[in-house]
Design a protein around this motif. Structure first.
Motif, PDB file in Angstrom:
ATOM      1  N   SER A  99      54.573  41.531  15.906  1.00 36.03           N
ATOM      2  CA  SER A  99      53.793  42.505  15.671  1.00 36.03           C
ATOM      3  C   SER A  99      52.486  42.434  15.901  1.00 36.03           C
ATOM      4  O   SER A  99      51.503  42.735  16.131  1.00 36.03           O
ATOM      5  N   LEU A 100      52.388  40.862  15.532  1.00 35.62           N
ATOM      6  CA  LEU A 100      51.376  39.987  15.304  1.00 35.62           C
ATOM      7  C   LEU A 100      50.396  40.209  17.163  1.00 35.62           C
ATOM      8  O   LEU A 100      49.240  40.345  16.852  1.00 35.62           O
ATOM      9  N   GLU A 138      48.861  43.552  18.184  1.00 37.20           N
ATOM     10  CA  GLU A 138      47.809  44.087  17.115  1.00 37.20           C
ATOM     11  C   GLU A 138      46.611  43.046  17.844  1.00 37.20           C
ATOM     12  O   GLU A 138      44.870  43.281  18.438  1.00 37.20           O
ATOM     13  N   LEU A 139      46.925  41.601  18.788  1.00 35.10           N
ATOM     14  CA  LEU A 139      45.694  41.412  19.216  1.00 35.10           C
ATOM     15  C   LEU A 139      45.794  41.249  21.301  1.00 35.10           C
ATOM     16  O   LEU A 139      45.039  40.815  21.939  1.00 35.10           O
ATOM     17  N   ASN A 140      46.728  42.144  21.471  1.00 35.84           N
ATOM     18  CA  ASN A 140      47.133  43.314  22.372  1.00 35.84           C
ATOM     19  C   ASN A 140      47.533  41.559  23.875  1.00 35.84           C
ATOM     20  O   ASN A 140      46.910  41.934  24.725  1.00 35.84           O
ATOM     21  N   GLY A 151      59.265  32.695  17.883  1.00 37.29           N
ATOM     22  CA  GLY A 151      57.972  33.147  17.601  1.00 37.29           C
ATOM     23  C   GLY A 151      56.671  31.968  17.289  1.00 37.29           C
ATOM     24  O   GLY A 151      55.796  32.592  17.150  1.00 37.29           O
ATOM     25  N   GLN A 152      57.386  31.138  16.973  1.00 35.49           N
ATOM     26  CA  GLN A 152      56.859  29.417  16.817  1.00 35.49           C
ATOM     27  C   GLN A 152      55.735  29.783  17.687  1.00 35.49           C
ATOM     28  O   GLN A 152      54.903  29.155  17.854  1.00 35.49           O
ATOM     29  N   LEU A 153      57.234  29.374  19.236  1.00 37.49           N
ATOM     30  CA  LEU A 153      56.303  28.882  20.419  1.00 37.49           C
ATOM     31  C   LEU A 153      55.137  30.015  20.981  1.00 37.49           C
ATOM     32  O   LEU A 153      53.598  29.187  21.635  1.00 37.49           O
ATOM     33  N   LEU A 154      55.576  30.642  20.559  1.00 39.40           N
ATOM     34  CA  LEU A 154      54.525  31.839  20.863  1.00 39.40           C
ATOM     35  C   LEU A 154      53.048  32.132  20.426  1.00 39.40           C
ATOM     36  O   LEU A 154      51.568  31.948  21.175  1.00 39.40           O
ATOM     37  N   LYS A 202      47.524  43.519  10.101  1.00 34.39           N
ATOM     38  CA  LYS A 202      48.016  42.950   8.803  1.00 34.39           C
ATOM     39  C   LYS A 202      48.369  41.572   9.077  1.00 34.39           C
ATOM     40  O   LYS A 202      48.490  41.401   7.916  1.00 34.39           O
ATOM     41  N   TYR A 203      48.730  41.488  10.371  1.00 33.70           N
ATOM     42  CA  TYR A 203      49.416  39.903   9.906  1.00 33.70           C
ATOM     43  C   TYR A 203      48.583  38.853   9.937  1.00 33.70           C
ATOM     44  O   TYR A 203      47.831  38.529  10.726  1.00 33.70           O
TER      45      TYR A 203
END
Length: 315
Positions: free
Chosen positions: A53-54, A57-59, A177-180, A129-130
Motif C-alpha cells: 500500500s505504501l 502511494e509512492l508509485n 515488506g521490511q526489505l522493500l 496515509k501510510y
C-alpha cells in the motif's frame, strides 16, 4: 387546533429529517477522518500488505523473480547457535561477509567495508496515509568516509552506503515488506540513490537481493545458494552508479529553468479537478468569514457543496 396539530407534526417530521441528515453527515465525516488517519508501522513489523500500500502511494512496483538455482562453489556459512539471537550473531555474520566480499573497490583507491548501522535510522517513508520508520543491520560503503562519519558526522553515515544488509537468524524468516521499505528508504539517503542494493540473509540458507531496475520498478531475487547471491551482490554494487541515474522520464524532460505549464505535459484540469477546486475555494471563503466575524470556528462547507457530492467529481 387541528391546523396547529398538523403544523406541530410537520415541524416534528422536519426536525427528525434534519437530525437524520446531520447524523448521516457526521457519520460520513467520521468515515473520512478514519480513512485519512495515519497508518504507521515500523519497517521491522511491516507486513507485505502494508508495504504494498505504501509503495503504491509512492508509485512504485516490484517483481519477485523465480529463485536462482545456480551453484557457484561452496560457501562457509555462519553456524548459528541453538538460542543465538540476531544481535549475538551479527559479529560472526559480518566477519563471514567480509571474508567473502572484501577486499572490494568500486572506484579506484576507495575500498569498501561493512559497518554496523543498527543505531542509524533510515529515512522515514510517507505515502498517502501510510508511514514507516526503521533501521538496517549492516551497511557496505566507502570505508574511510563511513569511519569519519561515525566519529564526526553520524547523520551522514548512510549517505555513503552502497548497500544495506538485513540479518536474520537461521530460525527467523526474511520479511519481504521490511526489505522493500529498506530499499526505498536507503535510496532516499544514499548518494547512490536508486543504485543502492539490499541483501537479506541469515548468512546460511536464506539469500535475497533487492534493487531498482527502473525509476519505479524494484526487482526481488531469491537465491538457493549464497555463493551466487554474493557474486551478484558485488555486480549490483559495481553498477550502482549507473542505476543512480534512474529518474522519472517526465523529470528528465523538464529543464531546470523551465516555466512549467502542465498542459504541455498532457495534464489538463478534469471535471473532478474543477469540483475539488470549487470546494477548496469555498473552504477559503468560510475561513475568511470566520476571521472577519471573529468566530471561534469557521463556517463549515455543507456536504452538498463538497467535491464528492458533485457528479463531476466522478467523471
Amino acid at each position: 387546533d387541528f391546523e396547529q396539530q398538523q403544523q406541530q407534526q410537520h415541524t416534528h417530521v422536519s426536525s427528525d429529517e434534519q437530525s437524520a441528515a446531520i447524523l448521516a453527515s457526521l457519520s460520513g465525516i467520521d468515515k473520512k477522518l478514519d480513512d485519512m488517519a495515519t497508518v504507521s508501522e515500523a519497517m521491522s513489523k511491516a507486513g507485505i500488505d502494508f508495504a504494498r500500500s505504501l509503495l503504491q502511494e509512492l508509485n512504485l512496483n516490484y517483481t519477485v523473480c523465480p529463485v536462482n538455482e545456480t551453484r557457484d562453489g561452496a560457501l562457509d556459512v555462519y553456524p548459528w547457535g541453538e538460542k543465538e539471537s540476531e544481535e549475538q550473531g551479527q559479529p560472526g555474520c559480518k566477519a563471514m561477509l567480509e571474508k567473502e566480499v572484501l577486499p572490494f573497490e568500486v572506484d579506484e583507491d576507495m575500498p569498501l567495508g561493512f559497518f554496523d548501522v543498527r543505531n542509524r535510522a533510515l529515512s522515514e517513508l510517507k505515502g498517502g496515509k501510510y508511514k514507516s520508520n526503521g533501521f538496517s543491520d549492516l551497511a557496505l560503503g566507502h570505508a574511510s568516509s563511513i569511519e569519519h562519519a561515525m566519529q564526526h558526522n553520524k547523520d551522514l553515515v548512510l549517505c555513503y552506503a552502497d548497500a544495506l544488509v538485513e540479518l536474520k537468524t537461521d530460525k527467523s524468516e526474511l520479511k519481504q515488506g521490511q526489505l522493500l521499505l529498506q530499499l526505498v528508504s536507503g535510496s532516499v539517503l544514499s548518494n547512490k540513490k536508486k543504485g543502492v542494493v539490499v541483501l537479506g540473509t541469515d548468512c546460511a540458507t536464506k539469500w535475497r537481493l533487492l534493487h531498482f531496475t527502473d525509476h519505479n520498478q524494484i526487482s526481488v531475487q531469491p537465491y538457493r545458494h549464497g555463493k551466487k547471491c554474493l557474486e551478484d551482490f558485488k555486480k549490483l554494487v559495481e553498477t550502482g552508479k549507473e542505476r543512480s541515474k534512474l529518474v522519472s522520464p517526465l523529470l528528465q524532460s523538464i529543464p531546470e529553468d523551465a516555466q512549467l505549464r502542465l498542459e504541455e505535459f498532457g495534464f489538463v484540469d478534469t471535471e473532478s479537478d474543477k469540483a475539488i477546486d470549487r470546494e477548496d475555494y469555498l473552504n477559503k471563503v468560510a475561513n475568511a468569514l470566520g476571521s472577519v466575524f471573529r468566530e471561534s470556528e469557521a463556517p463549515i462547507v455543507p456536504q452538498w457543496a463538497r467535491a464528492t457530492s458533485s457528479p463531476e467529481y466522478y467523471m
